[in-house]
Enzyme design. Structure first.
Site, PDB file in Angstrom:
ATOM      1  N   ASN A 130     113.275  49.278 181.764  1.00  0.00           N
ATOM      2  CA  ASN A 130     112.903  48.619 180.504  1.00  0.00           C
ATOM      3  C   ASN A 130     111.452  48.943 180.110  1.00  0.00           C
ATOM      4  OD1 ASN A 130     111.469  47.157 182.361  1.00  0.00           O
ATOM      5  ND2 ASN A 130     112.270  45.152 181.794  1.00  0.00           N
ATOM      6  N   HIS A 132     108.800  48.675 182.084  1.00  0.00           N
ATOM      7  CA  HIS A 132     107.732  47.919 182.757  1.00  0.00           C
ATOM      8  C   HIS A 132     106.933  48.810 183.694  1.00  0.00           C
ATOM      9  CE1 HIS A 132     110.678  46.933 186.158  1.00  0.00           C
ATOM     10  NE2 HIS A 132     109.583  47.198 186.845  1.00  0.00           N
TER      11      HIS A 132
HETATM   12  C1  GLP Z   1     109.479  47.703 190.577  1.00  0.00           C
HETATM   13  C2  GLP Z   1     107.992  47.855 190.819  1.00  0.00           C
HETATM   14  C3  GLP Z   1     107.373  48.868 189.898  1.00  0.00           C
HETATM   15  C4  GLP Z   1     108.208  50.132 189.916  1.00  0.00           C
HETATM   16  C5  GLP Z   1     109.587  49.841 189.405  1.00  0.00           C
HETATM   17  C6  GLP Z   1     110.490  51.065 189.389  1.00  0.00           C
HETATM   18  O1  GLP Z   1     109.770  46.748 189.629  1.00  0.00           O
HETATM   19  N1  GLP Z   1     107.278  46.636 190.710  1.00  0.00           N
HETATM   20  O2  GLP Z   1     106.047  49.118 190.290  1.00  0.00           O
HETATM   21  O3  GLP Z   1     107.605  51.115 189.132  1.00  0.00           O
HETATM   22  O4  GLP Z   1     110.170  48.878 190.254  1.00  0.00           O
HETATM   23  O5  GLP Z   1     111.108  51.229 190.633  1.00  0.00           O
HETATM   24  P1  GLP Z   1     111.809  52.549 191.111  1.00  0.00           P
HETATM   25  O6  GLP Z   1     110.732  53.528 191.338  1.00  0.00           O
HETATM   26  O7  GLP Z   1     112.492  52.167 192.396  1.00  0.00           O
HETATM   27  O8  GLP Z   1     112.753  52.942 190.063  1.00  0.00           O
END
Ligand code: GLP
Length: 237
Positions: A130, A132
């Site tokens: 999303n 973030h």
């Molecule tokens: C979590 C972390 C983020 C990260 C995101 C994406 O929510 N707090 O810092 O960037 O997940 O995770 P992934 O890299 O496993 O897709």
């Protein structure tokens, strides 16, 4: 913002890992901003590989992690402190006291601590589906410093893959704010896979859109390197 499209997440890891190790060699006192999740895993593997091969020391390196869940002990396998130990710290000669994680206790001083350490030289970032970054969910105030957040259903669902069941995912976390992240001196963002394409597409539109927190990086004064893999790129075209 510079975009690099590489074939796979392994290649991205090797490339960013190599760049970071070069920087540590140039400045043994570097301050690193670190991320968790699956995105930086190959980067950490590469940092360990190159550092051990070239005898690079981390005894003077300082680290600040982006975020941490509320209510998980360091020994809990899902805590970000555990993750960092297992995937990076334990392989290199970091000093334990050089690691910083935001918590309820230190969150009001976290930005000050970063500033006092000289500021983050390199910030590593993943991105949520999303948009973030760290745990800054859509419509977070861009002026926020390190603070506590209620995680959105979307993020809880995404992150439940690391837990036994969705009910075990904490609902709160402490995160660096968008303002904290924007103070970094250089940023590397990693996005791999199709489920990140929409968020990356929005970020690459070149303006800040509060519905996609990562797009705040368009306002960064520092260099922002965005690394995506072919799969993510396919979904953007
Ligand atoms: C979590 C972390 C983020 C990260 C995101 C994406 O929510 N707090 O810092 O960037 O997940 O995770 P992934 O890299 O496993 O897709």
């Amino acid at each position: 913002m510079e975009l690099y499209v590489l074939r796979s997440k392994e290649e991205i890891g090797l490339e960013i890992g190599r760049r970071i190790v070069e920087r540590v060699k140039q400045n043994p006192y570097i301050v690193l901003g670190l991320a968790t999740g699956s995105s930086p895993l190959f980067t950490y593997e590469a940092i360990v590989k190159y550092s051990l091969a070239e005898n690079v020391s981390y005894k003077n390196v300082t680290t600040f992690n982006l975020d941490e869940y509320v209510g998980l002990e360091e020994t809990n396998k899902q805590s970000y402190r555990y993750f960092m130990n297992e995937n990076l710290f334990k392989y290199l000669d970091f000093k334990k006291e050089s690691h910083h994680f935001p918590s309820i206790e230190n969150m009001s001083n976290y930005d000050e601590e970063i500033k006092n350490s000289g500021g983050i030289d390199i910030q590593l970032l993943g991105i949520g589906s999303n948009g973030h970054i760290a745990f800054n969910e859509p419509f977070t105030n861009i002026d926020e410093k390190t603070h506590i957040v209620e995680l959105t259903e979307n993020t809880i669902k995404d992150n439940s893959r690391f837990f036994k069941s969705i009910n075990e995912v904490p609902t709160k976390a402490i995160t660096m704010g968008l303002n904290t992240i924007l103070q970094s001196k250089e940023i590397f963002l990693i996005a791999t896979g199709k489920n990140k394409s929409m968020a990356v597409k929005k970020m690459l539109e070149g303006k800040y859109d509060p519905s996609c927190p990562a797009s705040c990086l368009n306002l960064a004064k520092c260099k922002v390197h965005v690394y995506i893999d072919d799969e993510c790129y396919e979904g953007i075209k």
